[in-house]
Design a protein around this motif. Sequence first.
Motif, PDB file in Angstrom:
ATOM      1  N   GLN A   5      -0.808-120.771  13.457  1.00 42.73           N
ATOM      2  CA  GLN A   5       0.501-120.116  13.426  1.00 42.73           C
ATOM      3  C   GLN A   5       1.626-121.136  13.535  1.00 42.73           C
ATOM      4  OE1 GLN A   5      -0.310-117.458  16.725  1.00 42.73           O
ATOM      5  NE2 GLN A   5      -0.333-115.668  15.373  1.00 42.73           N
ATOM      6  N   THR A   6       1.419-122.154  14.376  1.00 43.28           N
ATOM      7  CA  THR A   6       2.414-123.223  14.520  1.00 43.28           C
ATOM      8  C   THR A   6       2.627-123.925  13.188  1.00 43.28           C
ATOM      9  OG1 THR A   6       1.861-123.599  16.853  1.00 43.28           O
ATOM     10  CG2 THR A   6       2.917-125.414  15.676  1.00 43.28           C
ATOM     11  N   LEU A   7       1.550-124.198  12.491  1.00 40.01           N
ATOM     12  CA  LEU A   7       1.637-124.883  11.204  1.00 40.01           C
ATOM     13  C   LEU A   7       2.304-124.002  10.152  1.00 40.01           C
ATOM     14  CD1 LEU A   7      -1.954-126.401  11.169  1.00 40.01           C
ATOM     15  CD2 LEU A   7       0.173-127.657  11.552  1.00 40.01           C
ATOM     16  N   GLY A  13       9.429-123.259   7.467  1.00 36.83           N
ATOM     17  CA  GLY A  13      10.746-123.795   7.772  1.00 36.83           C
ATOM     18  C   GLY A  13      11.158-124.903   6.829  1.00 36.83           C
ATOM     19  N   LEU A  14      10.169-125.596   6.269  1.00 37.29           N
ATOM     20  CA  LEU A  14      10.465-126.672   5.331  1.00 37.29           C
ATOM     21  C   LEU A  14      10.626-126.165   3.902  1.00 37.29           C
ATOM     22  CD1 LEU A  14       7.984-129.458   6.521  1.00 37.29           C
ATOM     23  CD2 LEU A  14      10.461-129.570   6.631  1.00 37.29           C
ATOM     24  N   LEU A  15       9.751-125.232   3.523  1.00 40.24           N
ATOM     25  CA  LEU A  15       9.679-124.843   2.114  1.00 40.24           C
ATOM     26  C   LEU A  15       9.765-123.335   1.898  1.00 40.24           C
ATOM     27  CD1 LEU A  15       6.906-127.281   0.857  1.00 40.24           C
ATOM     28  CD2 LEU A  15       9.363-127.448   0.530  1.00 40.24           C
ATOM     29  N   GLY A  16      10.570-122.696   2.663  1.00 41.90           N
ATOM     30  CA  GLY A  16      10.808-121.273   2.423  1.00 41.90           C
ATOM     31  C   GLY A  16       9.543-120.450   2.490  1.00 41.90           C
ATOM     32  N   GLY A  17       9.093-119.932   1.357  1.00 38.59           N
ATOM     33  CA  GLY A  17       7.934-119.049   1.331  1.00 38.59           C
ATOM     34  C   GLY A  17       6.593-119.749   1.273  1.00 38.59           C
ATOM     35  N   ALA A  18       6.545-121.056   1.457  1.00 40.06           N
ATOM     36  CA  ALA A  18       5.280-121.783   1.383  1.00 40.06           C
ATOM     37  C   ALA A  18       4.323-121.303   2.461  1.00 40.06           C
ATOM     38  CB  ALA A  18       5.523-123.286   1.535  1.00 40.06           C
ATOM     39  N   ARG A  19       3.034-121.314   2.129  1.00 39.65           N
ATOM     40  CA  ARG A  19       2.045-120.891   3.109  1.00 39.65           C
ATOM     41  C   ARG A  19       0.798-121.739   2.996  1.00 39.65           C
ATOM     42  NH1 ARG A  19      -1.764-116.895   1.182  1.00 39.65           N
ATOM     43  NH2 ARG A  19      -1.685-116.766  -1.090  1.00 39.65           N
ATOM     44  N   ARG A  50      15.628-132.370   0.871  1.00 42.19           N
ATOM     45  CA  ARG A  50      16.072-133.170   2.017  1.00 42.19           C
ATOM     46  C   ARG A  50      15.121-133.003   3.198  1.00 42.19           C
ATOM     47  NH1 ARG A  50      18.290-131.529   6.278  1.00 42.19           N
ATOM     48  NH2 ARG A  50      18.964-129.530   5.371  1.00 42.19           N
ATOM     49  N   ARG A  51      14.720-131.766   3.474  1.00 39.43           N
ATOM     50  CA  ARG A  51      13.828-131.520   4.614  1.00 39.43           C
ATOM     51  C   ARG A  51      12.467-132.174   4.397  1.00 39.43           C
ATOM     52  NH1 ARG A  51      16.309-126.269   4.450  1.00 39.43           N
ATOM     53  NH2 ARG A  51      14.533-125.428   3.265  1.00 39.43           N
ATOM     54  N   ILE A  52      11.964-132.116   3.167  1.00 42.83           N
ATOM     55  CA  ILE A  52      10.666-132.730   2.872  1.00 42.83           C
ATOM     56  C   ILE A  52      10.727-134.238   3.078  1.00 42.83           C
ATOM     57  CG2 ILE A  52       8.999-133.217   1.049  1.00 42.83           C
ATOM     58  CD1 ILE A  52       9.725-130.478  -0.122  1.00 42.83           C
ATOM     59  N   LEU A  53      11.824-134.845   2.642  1.00 47.29           N
ATOM     60  CA  LEU A  53      11.967-136.294   2.804  1.00 47.29           C
ATOM     61  C   LEU A  53      12.126-136.684   4.262  1.00 47.29           C
ATOM     62  CD1 LEU A  53      14.299-137.127  -0.221  1.00 47.29           C
ATOM     63  CD2 LEU A  53      11.852-137.593  -0.004  1.00 47.29           C
TER      64      LEU A  53
END
Length: 232
Positions: A5-7, A13-19, A50-53
């Motif tokens: 869940q933490t992950l 938080g980094l990539l919107g709808g990414a799972r 920006r967040r990914i970098l």
Amino acid sequence: MSSLQTLQTALAGLLGGARLVDTPLPGTDLRLWLIDAANMDRAFDVDETRRILDEPPYWCFCWASGLVLARWIAEQPARVRGKRVLDFGAGSGVAAIAAARAGAAEVVACDLDPLALAACRANAELNGVQLGFSADFFAEADRYDLIIVADVLYDRANLPLLDHFLTRGREALVADSRVRDFAHPLYSRLAQFEACTWPDLAEPAEFRHVTLYHACRVAPPVAVAVAVAATA
């Protein structure tokens, strides 16, 4: 909150709808919680980039070097069976999990990033193995039989680590796809393999060639050891 869940929260938080999805690794019987490949088939907006970098979620990929190291350990279980193993820069934990599956007596996944350690925990549970965890390699005692390492030489500033590995373990096994002029007096080349990061990031072909290197700690000459003992 569980490690998974933490992950999931961190990735969203980094990539919107990414799972994260339970993903089988090619050429192995291992599975990892990895980013859904469908999340990679779109353009990232400016904020996401920006967040990914700033905080690359490297723990949600199985990098080519880690995949090669895990496969090699599975094919060469005698290299780890009954040994105390530390996986340096463990990331997703794939090499540590492979070592545990191959019969290592103890495996510690070591990474500075708390999210990487959470990934190691979640992936260890997914594969039904027990790992230990460490956030500080240099706080570890010199008690390991083998230090395993994958894909940490992407920054040449990390090259001095090759010496440090042998201060905590009697042997070191390093998988790398980045350093083309790898030269160290204690490390010898074992083999080279082809692999890609999973999910596939379409990296340049040169980064799909992974080389394994092995080193053993050099024991002091017998005469020096005797002399030291005599003066102690």
